[in-house]
Design a protein around this motif. Structure first.
Motif, PDB file in Angstrom:
ATOM      1  N   LEU A  34       3.166  -4.614 -10.966  1.00  0.00           N
ATOM      2  CA  LEU A  34       2.450  -4.422 -12.226  1.00  0.00           C
ATOM      3  C   LEU A  34       1.078  -3.831 -11.917  1.00  0.00           C
ATOM      4  O   LEU A  34       0.309  -4.400 -11.148  1.00  0.00           O
ATOM      5  CB  LEU A  34       2.283  -5.747 -12.973  1.00  0.00           C
ATOM      6  N   MET A  82       4.509  -1.082 -20.654  1.00  0.00           N
ATOM      7  CA  MET A  82       5.020  -2.370 -21.109  1.00  0.00           C
ATOM      8  C   MET A  82       5.132  -2.429 -22.641  1.00  0.00           C
ATOM      9  O   MET A  82       6.232  -2.467 -23.185  1.00  0.00           O
ATOM     10  CB  MET A  82       4.103  -3.489 -20.595  1.00  0.00           C
ATOM     11  N   LYS A 104       0.351 -10.319 -19.465  1.00  0.00           N
ATOM     12  CA  LYS A 104       1.260  -9.243 -19.063  1.00  0.00           C
ATOM     13  C   LYS A 104       1.924  -9.585 -17.727  1.00  0.00           C
ATOM     14  O   LYS A 104       3.128  -9.363 -17.550  1.00  0.00           O
ATOM     15  CB  LYS A 104       0.509  -7.917 -18.978  1.00  0.00           C
ATOM     16  N   ARG A 105       1.159 -10.108 -16.805  1.00  0.00           N
ATOM     17  CA  ARG A 105       1.695 -10.489 -15.487  1.00  0.00           C
ATOM     18  C   ARG A 105       2.780 -11.559 -15.623  1.00  0.00           C
ATOM     19  O   ARG A 105       3.865 -11.467 -15.045  1.00  0.00           O
ATOM     20  CB  ARG A 105       0.535 -10.940 -14.608  1.00  0.00           C
ATOM     21  N   SER A 124       0.565  -0.608 -17.310  1.00  0.00           N
ATOM     22  CA  SER A 124       0.195  -1.050 -18.643  1.00  0.00           C
ATOM     23  C   SER A 124      -1.325  -1.099 -18.798  1.00  0.00           C
ATOM     24  O   SER A 124      -2.055  -1.291 -17.831  1.00  0.00           O
ATOM     25  CB  SER A 124       0.790  -2.445 -18.891  1.00  0.00           C
ATOM     26  N   PHE A 150       5.475  -1.161 -13.209  1.00  0.00           N
ATOM     27  CA  PHE A 150       5.070  -1.291 -14.599  1.00  0.00           C
ATOM     28  C   PHE A 150       3.607  -0.874 -14.676  1.00  0.00           C
ATOM     29  O   PHE A 150       2.785  -1.342 -13.889  1.00  0.00           O
ATOM     30  CB  PHE A 150       5.270  -2.718 -15.106  1.00  0.00           C
ATOM     31  N   ILE A 162       6.040 -10.036 -17.316  1.00  0.00           N
ATOM     32  CA  ILE A 162       6.847  -9.223 -16.398  1.00  0.00           C
ATOM     33  C   ILE A 162       7.681 -10.118 -15.485  1.00  0.00           C
ATOM     34  O   ILE A 162       8.881  -9.906 -15.306  1.00  0.00           O
ATOM     35  CB  ILE A 162       5.954  -8.260 -15.574  1.00  0.00           C
TER      36      ILE A 162
END
Length: 166
Positions: free
Chosen positions: A113, A10, A97-98, A84, A82, A101
């Protein structure tokens, strides 16, 4: 035909982490007045400070040019995930991050993810990552070093992946 597994990092690959940092410290990526080791330590400490102090930092990362268009095409050709590494001392990075995305890749990225500090534990054919750490150096498939001379951007990365898909 079963699609090959492609992992995409990411930060620094689809999300412009460095550009986001500059919103908090315009000099963070330009500290050239000290040795490389000291510079890296100062930068890492500043990155930690910024990310730990700003709960929404990972929600608002800008996109890397071309990322959404190319990754959307890659979903048609590969089994994309993804992959990361969140910041352990910034627990909001996991959620951020979740959310990021989903915001940028939508339903196609649902439940795709994987957050880990050991990327080498994931089995797949390809990993696109801009760094060689957190297990990338021991990944059993092909590491596509995003941002390198061979893979400077999404266009070059896409052309390479499509050329070897068979």
């Amino acid at each position: 035909m079963k699609k090959k597994i492609l992992y995409i990092d990411m930060d620094g690959v689809v999300a412009d982490f460095d550009k986001a940092l500059e919103n908090y410290d315009s000099e963070i990526n330009n500290r050239n007045h000290v040795s490389d080791h000291i510079q890296a330590t100062i930068r890492n400490n500043k990155v930690d400070e910024i990310c730990e102090a700003n709960d929404d930092f990972f929600h608002n990362l800008p996109l890397v040019n071309g990322a959404v268009d190319v990754v959307s095409k890659l979903f048609e050709q590969f089994d994309v995930y993804f992959l990361s590494t969140p910041m352990w001392n910034a627990p909001h990075s996991f959620t951020g991050k979740r959310i990021w995305i989903e915001k940028h890749f939508g339903e196609v990225a649902s439940k795709r993810l994987i957050l880990t500090h050991r990327k080498d534990l994931n089995i797949g054919e390809f990993l696109i990552d801009d760094r060689i750490c957190n297990g990338v150096e021991n990944f059993s498939g092909i590491h596509i070093h995003f941002g390198s001379e061979k893979f400077p951007d999404w266009e070059a990365t896409y052309e390479y992946l499509i050329s070897i898909i068979d």
